[in-house]
Design an enzyme around this catalytic site. Structure first.
Site, PDB file in Angstrom:
ATOM      1  N   GLY A  15    -106.720  -2.698  22.065  1.00  0.00           N
ATOM      2  CA  GLY A  15    -106.245  -2.757  23.438  1.00  0.00           C
ATOM      3  C   GLY A  15    -106.477  -4.133  24.037  1.00  0.00           C
ATOM      4  CG  PHE A  16    -105.687  -6.578  28.277  1.00  0.00           C
ATOM      5  CD1 PHE A  16    -105.661  -7.890  27.838  1.00  0.00           C
ATOM      6  CD2 PHE A  16    -105.882  -6.328  29.635  1.00  0.00           C
ATOM      7  CE1 PHE A  16    -105.837  -8.948  28.729  1.00  0.00           C
ATOM      8  CE2 PHE A  16    -106.047  -7.365  30.528  1.00  0.00           C
ATOM      9  CZ  PHE A  16    -106.035  -8.681  30.078  1.00  0.00           C
ATOM     10  CB  ILE A  17    -110.513  -4.956  27.906  1.00  0.00           C
ATOM     11  CG1 ILE A  17    -109.832  -5.170  29.259  1.00  0.00           C
ATOM     12  CG2 ILE A  17    -111.993  -5.319  27.995  1.00  0.00           C
ATOM     13  CD1 ILE A  17    -110.305  -4.228  30.352  1.00  0.00           C
ATOM     14  CE1 TYR A 157    -108.124   5.164  33.692  1.00  0.00           C
ATOM     15  CE2 TYR A 157    -107.945   4.210  35.876  1.00  0.00           C
ATOM     16  CZ  TYR A 157    -108.361   4.126  34.568  1.00  0.00           C
ATOM     17  OH  TYR A 157    -109.019   3.002  34.121  1.00  0.00           O
ATOM     18  CE  LYS A 161    -111.730   5.061  32.020  1.00  0.00           C
ATOM     19  NZ  LYS A 161    -112.416   4.697  30.764  1.00  0.00           N
TER      20      LYS A 161
END
Length: 341
Positions: A15-17, A157, A161
């Protein structure tokens, strides 16, 4: 004598991070076990390219599977005994959680449960899990501090979290797992996600297409450049929380739990930027004017975010330093190169 090589297990490594973090750890001499489901939430080719770059290092091992798969994580923990576990894998996106909530249950709730069970069976020195600024929800008081109440999430979402934070705290308390939760604030930069505003705006502006600007542009975000975010994570790896002695209160302003080796840390730029100013930075970097389609606020969204990063600075000395103008320019340069524009 040289220090033995440390092992990190990174979920969401393609993924991005996760890609940026894994690259940073590999460059710092870590061995990295990267787990990623390579889902089609966005362009898989982008994930495959990120993973291929990581695989150029002999210290990286890619595992392509879903973290919610029974037994997967426990086997990886048992086989590799990671010193640090950085859990970034999740189904992301505020608006998509309205369209496809069950995918958030599988990845964010069940997947995190599997990870916590694996950590219970084979405890790492430090367990670090990604949360989000979205958990602050309808809280109007800013900047957001980790000790602020966060019980009014406005998207599913964000709710998953916040549930992850509660789940991780219970495991930290019951099993003594040193655990840090990160609350990320609007991360952007090269190799970013195509569903995020910077990517969508850049693509549209370069194609002379209109961009959708929600809440008529009256929004602010604590935009955080990915290198600044990753530097904060890397520094926090060696700052594992310690359970307070019985009856001892955490230091003022510290989110350290009174009953567990557990802490929440904001990672943001601590400098909210108006959305129109962010768009202006894209226009400057592309050399083109945006055609703005002004729209109402989207369900589940919030008008502003702003991180109080006092605790991050106190724990690590880290101060994010990349301006939006510089960060956006670096993204646009990457975008043009990646798509050969």
């Amino acid at each position: 004598m040289p220090q033995p090589q440390r092992t990190a297990l990174v979920t969401g490594s393609a993924g991005f991070i996760g890609f940026h973090l894994s690259s940073t750890l590999l460059n710092a001499g870590w061995r990295v076990i990267g787990v990623d489901a390579m889902t089609d939430y966005y362009d898989i080719a982008l994930k495959e390219k990120r993973q291929a770059m990581l695989c150029q290092s002999r210290s990286f091992r890619a595992i392509n599977d879903r973290i919610e798969q029974p037994g997967l994580l426990e086997t990886l923990f048992s086989d590799h005994r990671p010193d640090a576990v950085i859990h970034l894998a999740a189904q992301a996106g505020v608006r998509y959680s309205i369209e496809a909530p069950e995918s958030y249950v599988q990845a964010n709730l069940i997947g995190t449960f599997r990870l916590l069970e694996a950590a219970r069976a084979h405890p790492p020195a430090h367990l670090l899990l990604a949360s989000t600024s979205s958990v602050y929800g309808a809280n109007p008081d800013m900047p957001y501090a980790e000790t602020d109440k966060a019980d009014s999430q406005m998207s599913f979402y964000a709710a998953t979290k916040k549930a992850n934070e509660a789940m991780a705290h219970s495991y930290a308390h019951l099993y003594g797992l040193p655990t840090t939760m990160f609350r990320f604030f609007t991360v952007y930069g090269p190799w970013g996600r195509p569903d995020m505003a910077l990517f969508k705006f850049t693509r549209a502006i370069l194609s002379d297409e209109p961009i959708d600007v929600y809440n008529h542009g009256k929004m602010q975000r604590d935009f955080t450049y990915v290198d600044d975010l990753v530097a904060g994570i890397e520094k926090l790896i060696d700052v594992a929380p310690v359970r307070p002695t019985d009856g001892a209160a955490p230091p003022e302003g510290d989110s350290l739990s009174p009953v567990a080796p557990y802490r929440i840390v904001n990672i943001g730029n601590s400098d909210p930027v108006p959305l129109m100013e962010f768009i202006a930075a894209i226009e400057a970097a592309t050399g083109r004017a945006a055609r703005k389609n002004l729209m109402a606020m989207q369900p589940g969204d919030v008008p502003a975010t702003w991180a109080d990063t006092t605790l991050l600075r106190r724990l690590t000395g880290h101060i994010p330093s990349t301006s939006v103008a510089d960060g956006v320019a670096r993204f646009v340069e990457w975008y043009r190169d990646y798509y050969d524009l």
